[in-house]
Design an enzyme around this catalytic site. Sequence first.
Site, PDB file in Angstrom:
ATOM      1  N   ALA A  27       1.387  -5.007  -5.557  1.00  0.00           N
ATOM      2  CA  ALA A  27       0.304  -4.782  -5.066  1.00  0.00           C
ATOM      3  C   ALA A  27      -1.160  -4.713  -6.185  1.00  0.00           C
ATOM      4  CB  ALA A  27       0.228  -2.917  -4.974  1.00  0.00           C
TER       5      ALA A  27
ATOM      6  N   GLU B  24       7.658  -0.160 -10.150  1.00  0.00           N
ATOM      7  CA  GLU B  24       6.642   0.968 -10.283  1.00  0.00           C
ATOM      8  C   GLU B  24       6.757   1.885 -10.979  1.00  0.00           C
ATOM      9  OE1 GLU B  24       7.056  -0.905  -5.838  1.00  0.00           O
ATOM     10  OE2 GLU B  24       8.475  -0.203  -7.635  1.00  0.00           O
TER      11      GLU B  24
END
Length: 259
Positions: free
Chosen positions: A65, A134
């Site tokens: 992202a 993440e």
Amino acid sequence: MYQHLHTTLEEGIFCISINRPDKLNALNKDVISELGHAIAELYTNDAIKAGIITGTGAKAFVAGADISEFTSLDATAGAALAERGQDLVFSKIERSPKPIVAAVNGFALGGGCELAMACHFRLASDNAKFGQPEVNLGLIPGYGGTQRLVQLIGKGKAMELLMTGNMITAAEAQQLGLVNHVTSPEDLLPQTKALLQTILSKAPLAITRIIDLVNTASYAPEEGLEKEVTLFGELFDTADAKEGANAFLEKRKAQFTGH
């Protein structure tokens, strides 16, 4: 038509290539919106019989992202980001009545790995790398990664990859069942198209029902995806998530405190 995607339609196969090579094809709000439109086009255009999702360039499928969008998010906005992506793109890909295959070239990390996993199956070039990093940002996957990774490779290895944030090679991904086939970079798209042409030679209604039933077999009630959205959002209210995003953008090691 698209600013961040390149699309082609040949012999019934709609190829969607994420086209931000200078950003390693990272997902941001605009890319998610355009992917949503492209998947809607796949659903509604009768000339499209199947889809391929890939990334432009040899370095990355999708390297994750766009972390710069994370720094201002709180719990509510974080949950909304995850829910929008799941509803608009990731779940739509998974539930598509037409086969959608990922052709993974280079890095498929974070949201990129999640995008590949949402597809019905995956081919990868031998230089591909997969991972859910993440945790390095004080976060968790928010686009279905905690659920689909378990389905594809099993609980134990999924726990390891999610908690370490480590990357795996294409060869290891194939061994684990994350990837169906590994090819050379130049053979990736031709082999993906050839496999889809074999599928398209079969009865379309049977293929649609196979997708539906295999998805049904793969899922417990969808509370897992809903819970992921909530917990993903909650982490944006933590000091560790803010530290993780800032450290990433400042190219330094994050100092997590558990708050």
